[in-house]
Design a protein around this motif. Structure first.
Motif, short mmCIF file in Angstrom:
data_model
loop_
_atom_site.label_atom_id
_atom_site.label_comp_id
_atom_site.label_asym_id
_atom_site.label_seq_id
_atom_site.Cartn_x
_atom_site.Cartn_y
_atom_site.Cartn_z
N UNK B 1 13.61 -5.49 -10.18
CA UNK B 1 12.48 -5.10 -9.35
C UNK B 1 12.47 -3.59 -9.12
N UNK B 2 13.62 -2.99 -9.06
CA UNK B 2 13.68 -1.53 -8.84
C UNK B 2 13.01 -0.76 -9.96
N UNK B 3 13.19 -1.22 -11.18
CA UNK B 3 12.54 -0.55 -12.33
C UNK B 3 11.04 -0.60 -12.19
N UNK B 4 10.52 -1.72 -11.76
CA UNK B 4 9.08 -1.89 -11.59
C UNK B 4 8.61 -1.03 -10.42
N UNK B 5 9.39 -0.98 -9.35
CA UNK B 5 9.02 -0.16 -8.18
C UNK B 5 8.82 1.30 -8.57
N UNK B 6 9.64 1.78 -9.46
CA UNK B 6 9.55 3.21 -9.85
C UNK B 6 8.23 3.53 -10.53
N UNK B 7 7.54 2.50 -11.03
CA UNK B 7 6.29 2.75 -11.76
C UNK B 7 5.05 2.51 -10.89
N UNK B 8 5.24 2.17 -9.62
CA UNK B 8 4.08 1.92 -8.76
C UNK B 8 3.54 3.25 -8.26
N UNK B 9 2.25 3.49 -8.52
CA UNK B 9 1.67 4.79 -8.18
C UNK B 9 1.42 4.88 -6.67
N UNK B 10 1.39 6.11 -6.13
CA UNK B 10 1.08 6.29 -4.70
C UNK B 10 -0.29 5.72 -4.35
N UNK B 11 -1.25 5.83 -5.29
CA UNK B 11 -2.60 5.33 -5.01
C UNK B 11 -2.58 3.82 -4.85
N UNK B 12 -1.81 3.14 -5.71
CA UNK B 12 -1.74 1.68 -5.62
C UNK B 12 -1.11 1.28 -4.29
N UNK B 13 -0.04 1.97 -3.93
CA UNK B 13 0.63 1.66 -2.65
C UNK B 13 -0.33 1.84 -1.49
N UNK B 14 -1.05 2.95 -1.53
CA UNK B 14 -1.96 3.24 -0.42
C UNK B 14 -3.06 2.18 -0.32
N UNK B 15 -3.62 1.80 -1.47
CA UNK B 15 -4.69 0.80 -1.46
C UNK B 15 -4.18 -0.52 -0.90
N UNK B 16 -2.98 -0.90 -1.29
CA UNK B 16 -2.42 -2.16 -0.82
C UNK B 16 -2.08 -2.09 0.66
N UNK B 17 -1.51 -0.97 1.10
CA UNK B 17 -1.16 -0.84 2.52
C UNK B 17 -2.43 -0.91 3.37
N UNK B 18 -3.49 -0.24 2.89
CA UNK B 18 -4.75 -0.24 3.65
C UNK B 18 -5.35 -1.64 3.71
N UNK B 19 -5.35 -2.33 2.59
CA UNK B 19 -5.98 -3.66 2.59
C UNK B 19 -5.21 -4.61 3.51
N UNK B 20 -3.89 -4.49 3.54
CA UNK B 20 -3.09 -5.32 4.45
C UNK B 20 -3.33 -4.91 5.90
N UNK B 21 -3.39 -3.60 6.14
CA UNK B 21 -3.61 -3.11 7.51
C UNK B 21 -4.96 -3.57 8.05
N UNK B 22 -5.97 -3.52 7.20
CA UNK B 22 -7.31 -3.95 7.62
C UNK B 22 -7.31 -5.45 7.95
N UNK B 23 -6.69 -6.23 7.06
CA UNK B 23 -6.62 -7.68 7.30
C UNK B 23 -5.88 -7.97 8.60
N UNK B 24 -4.79 -7.26 8.83
CA UNK B 24 -4.01 -7.46 10.06
C UNK B 24 -4.83 -7.09 11.29
N UNK B 25 -5.61 -6.02 11.17
CA UNK B 25 -6.42 -5.57 12.31
C UNK B 25 -7.51 -6.59 12.63
N UNK B 26 -8.14 -7.15 11.59
CA UNK B 26 -9.16 -8.18 11.80
C UNK B 26 -8.51 -9.38 12.49
N UNK B 27 -7.33 -9.76 12.02
CA UNK B 27 -6.62 -10.91 12.59
C UNK B 27 -6.30 -10.66 14.07
N UNK B 28 -5.86 -9.45 14.36
CA UNK B 28 -5.54 -9.08 15.76
C UNK B 28 -6.77 -9.19 16.65
N UNK B 29 -7.90 -8.68 16.13
CA UNK B 29 -9.14 -8.70 16.92
C UNK B 29 -9.55 -10.15 17.19
N UNK B 30 -9.44 -10.99 16.18
CA UNK B 30 -9.79 -12.41 16.38
C UNK B 30 -8.90 -13.02 17.46
#
Lengths: 161, 90
Positions: B1-30
């Motif tokens: 898994x570490x080898x794969x982690x080294x190839x994950x771009x900052x943009x991909x990480x950011x997009x995923x973190x944002x999509x999770x954060x948004x989902x979590x925020x919607x869940x919190x509001x509900x």
């Protein structure tokens, strides 16, 4: 046919740890087999799945982050490709949102996993492991302590390679 | 898994973190509003399956959808500072 396996600890996490079944007659665990099979042809999806697992390890494994698969009686769930770029699915067991046992998976091109022999087998293997685990948990042969599985992590299931 | 982690771009990480954060925020509001996913689905004119996908954090939401949700829930899911120097914060 009885096959021996052990639940291999892949990685510890703050809130969730990752394990994978590793059959004794095979070189790789089920999750490693999944990565090896798909990392070259679906690199972005595999990267997303790995990073998704990192987020889960860090933040937690609530049910809403997964898709329910299997039956209502078992703990089989699926992680779809993040951002749904393809239909790549990883199947796993979610044990009390503290331990994930990562199995194998593949591309879901049918309406249900039962219609795909490979995916069906992936789910069935996890279901058999889940049945054994539940029995061992009941007997306190295996316990979930924090984010760790403690006890006898080697057992056999009735399965075909 | 570490080898794969080294190839994950900052943009991909950011997009995923944002999509999770948004989902979590919607869940919190509900949760804060005591609204069930079923009620939310009815409010948005969507199926419960679609709402589950939204809340899973794996769905690639459009700006239009985020705005509809923000208005429906009365909570701004997105903020962009006036000087535009910082990134979108969920």
């Amino acid at each position: 046919m009885e096959r021996n396996l052990f639940l291999e600890l892949l990685e510890d996490g703050n809130k969730v740890s990752l394990y994978s079944p590793h059959f004794e007659d095979e070189e790789y665990s089920e999750f490693e087999k999944f990565l090896l099979a798909y990392k070259d042809n679906y690199p972005d999806d595999v990267r997303q799945l790995v990073y998704r697992l990192d987020i889960i390890k860090r933040d937690g494994a609530e049910d809403r982050h997964f898709r329910y698969e299997g039956t209502r009686r078992d703990r089989v769930m699926a992680l779809p490709s993040h951002l749904e770029t393809t239909s790549l699915r990883l199947y796993l067991l979610n044990i009390a949102a503290k331990v994930l046992i990562l199995g194998n998976g593949g591309l879901k091109t049918t309406a249900t996993y039962e219609e795909d022999s490979h995916l069906h087998k992936c789910v069935q293997t996890l279901q058999k492991i889940d049945i054994q685990l539940k029995q061992f948990e009941k007997q306190k042969v295996i316990t979930v302590t924090g984010t760790k599985l403690l006890g006898t992590l080697t057992f056999s299931i009735d399965d075909e390679p | 898994m570490d080898e794969i982690r080294e190839t994950i771009s900052p943009e991909m990480k950011m997009q995923m973190e944002l999509s999770v954060a948004i989902a979590n925020r919607i869940y919190e509001i509900l949760e804060e509003k005591g609204m069930s996913q079923k009620d939310f689905a009815r409010l948005m004119g969507k199926t419960e399956t679609e709402i589950s996908r939204w809340l899973s954090g794996t769905h690639n939401m459009t700006l239009a959808t985020l705005c509809k949700i923000s208005i429906a829930l009365g909570e701004n899911l997105l903020e962009v500072p006036i000087n535009h120097k910082e990134l979108v914060v969920a």
